[in-house]
Write a protein that holds these residues in place. Structure first.
Motif, PDB file in Angstrom:
ATOM      1  N   TYR A  54      -2.692  12.158  -1.019  1.00 18.87           N
ATOM      2  CA  TYR A  54      -2.773  10.825  -0.426  1.00 18.87           C
ATOM      3  C   TYR A  54      -3.103  10.932   1.056  1.00 18.87           C
ATOM      4  N   THR A  55      -3.552   9.806   1.622  1.00 16.32           N
ATOM      5  CA  THR A  55      -3.846   9.700   3.045  1.00 16.32           C
ATOM      6  C   THR A  55      -2.922   8.645   3.639  1.00 16.32           C
TER       7      THR A  55
ATOM      8  N   THR B 264       8.369   3.610  -6.277  1.00 17.46           N
ATOM      9  CA  THR B 264       7.578   3.471  -5.063  1.00 17.46           C
ATOM     10  C   THR B 264       8.090   4.465  -4.038  1.00 17.46           C
ATOM     11  N   PHE B 265       7.209   5.363  -3.607  1.00 16.75           N
ATOM     12  CA  PHE B 265       7.592   6.373  -2.631  1.00 16.75           C
ATOM     13  C   PHE B 265       7.359   5.853  -1.207  1.00 16.75           C
ATOM     14  N   THR B 266       7.856   6.581  -0.224  1.00 15.12           N
ATOM     15  CA  THR B 266       7.891   6.118   1.162  1.00 15.12           C
ATOM     16  C   THR B 266       6.533   5.935   1.823  1.00 15.12           C
ATOM     17  N   PRO B 267       5.591   6.877   1.683  1.00 12.37           N
ATOM     18  CA  PRO B 267       4.378   6.780   2.505  1.00 12.37           C
ATOM     19  C   PRO B 267       3.595   5.478   2.301  1.00 12.37           C
ATOM     20  N   THR B 268       3.122   4.917   3.415  1.00 14.45           N
ATOM     21  CA  THR B 268       2.165   3.823   3.375  1.00 14.45           C
ATOM     22  C   THR B 268       0.779   4.426   3.458  1.00 14.45           C
TER      23      THR B 268
ATOM     24  N   ILE C  61      -0.243  16.413   0.284  1.00 18.30           N
ATOM     25  CA  ILE C  61       0.037  16.493  -1.144  1.00 18.30           C
ATOM     26  C   ILE C  61       1.545  16.484  -1.316  1.00 18.30           C
ATOM     27  N   ALA C  62       2.015  15.935  -2.428  1.00 24.88           N
ATOM     28  CA  ALA C  62       3.449  15.875  -2.679  1.00 24.88           C
ATOM     29  C   ALA C  62       3.710  16.082  -4.160  1.00 24.88           C
TER      30      ALA C  62
ATOM     31  N   SER D  66       0.819  -1.219   0.000  1.00 28.36           N
ATOM     32  CA  SER D  66       0.000   0.000   0.000  1.00 28.36           C
ATOM     33  C   SER D  66       0.847   1.261   0.000  1.00 28.36           C
ATOM     34  N   ARG D  67       2.031   1.191  -0.610  1.00 28.87           N
ATOM     35  CA  ARG D  67       2.863   2.380  -0.757  1.00 28.87           C
ATOM     36  C   ARG D  67       2.356   3.230  -1.924  1.00 28.87           C
ATOM     37  N   LEU D  68       2.693   4.519  -1.887  1.00 28.69           N
ATOM     38  CA  LEU D  68       2.388   5.385  -3.018  1.00 28.69           C
ATOM     39  C   LEU D  68       3.295   5.002  -4.177  1.00 28.69           C
TER      40      LEU D  68
END
Length: 322
Positions: free
Chosen positions: A245-246, A222-226, A255-256, A198-200
């Motif tokens: 993202y949440t 694949t970025f860091t946030p889950t 937002i990124a 479920s990573r971004l």
């Protein structure tokens, strides 16, 4: 009023007095707008109404059409040509696209023009975008929670080709809540919850103007946030993109920004990020306002609806919430 400031609510219209879970809003002509939504009996409907330049909303709905009488989830609408519109939705679980007409006065055709099932197994959260001419791309979460993109051929008169043009499974482990945007030319970027954790995840794919999709993704990062939710991806300027993202553990909304080259290469890390809600920010939608200002609508604490604005520079740097 300065750019980014939000005033009070101007006007309100109840477009469905029983149940109306909207999936997409589009401008038809001048002050006429259309919304597609899931209705009282899980049916799929489209309704039209007016909004004038001062924000005044017409006193009543102009017209409605039930495009799905039984089961409609996650509808999204797009203009095909002139008075012809297309809607995609999950017919729990079948992926379906249909066409109908809406004239400039808001009158909706008496019946659906044509329908195509583009996914016979499982389709969740479909989104549709124009590729070129009569070809459209649809991204969705499919069988096994994998991510898919298909292309379909929709003529200006609303007739849909009898079969999907092409298909690519762009994420074979997890491709939940996908959103798609054009990078430039035939290159597209897809943001989703991916990788089985479920990573971004951002994936680029090449879709030709005739609907043919490259046999494999161009690039994947694949970025860091889950995440617990992946929101839309929007283009800031050429090469710079923004995603909402949440986060899964905190439910904070962010937002990124990141880069995607014309050739589909994705930057390995965020350029910048902004937490727009430190308590809860789910199911965000983003739209550009003007002068680098973006509006973010989302579900906040206690399921309340929030609207905030923030600045994003052409370099991808984000300022504080306005």
């Amino acid at each position: 009023m300065p750019i980014g400031d939000i005033g009070a609510v101007i006007d309100t219209l109840i477009f469905d007095g029983v149940r109306g879970r909207p999936g997409g809003l589009v401008r038809v002509a001048n002050d006429v707008y259309a919304v597609v939504y899931t209705g009282p009996t899980s049916d799929g409907l489209v309704a039209t109404f007016t909004i004038d330049a001062a924000g005044g909303i017409g006193a009543a709905v102009i017209d409605t059409l039930t495009f799905e009488p039984v089961n409609c989830l996650d509808p999204a609408i797009i203009q095909v040509s002139g008075e012809t519109y297309a809607v995609v939705w999950s017919k729990d679980p079948i992926g379906t696209v249909a066409t109908f007409t809406i004239d400039s006065a808001g009158n909706i055709g008496a019946a659906v023009i044509d329908t195509l099932q583009f996914e016979a197994s499982i389709c969740i959260g479909p989104k549709i975008i124009l590729v070129s001419g009569t070809f459209y791309a649809i991204v969705y979460e499919g069988p096994g929670t994998d991510g898919f993109v298909v292309t379909v051929d929709i003529a200006a008169d609303g007739l849909i080709a009898a079969a999907v043009t092409d298909t690519l499974e762009f994420e074979t482990t997890q491709g939940e809540a996908p959103h798609i945007v054009n990078v430039t030319g035939t290159m597209y970027a897809i943001a989703c919850m991916g990788g089985g954790s479920s990573r971004l995840k951002v994936i680029t794919v090449d879709i030709q103007n005739n609907g043919n999709i490259a046999a494999a993704a161009t690039a994947t990062v694949t970025f860091t946030p889950t995440l617990v939710n992946c929101g839309p991806i929007v283009k800031v300027v050429n090469g710079v993109f923004l995603v909402a993202y949440t986060e899964a553990t905190t439910l904070k909304g962010s937002i990124a920004s990141f880069t995607v080259s014309d050739a589909g290469a994705i930057g390995a890390s965020f350029l910048d990020s902004l937490e727009f809600d430190g308590v809860q920010g789910r199911d965000a939608e983003i739209v550009a306002v003007a002068g680098g200002v973006y509006a973010i609508a989302y579900e906040g604490v206690d399921a309340a609806g929030f609207l905030k604005t923030a600045r994003v520079a052409s370099t991808g740097a984000s300022g504080a919430v306005i």
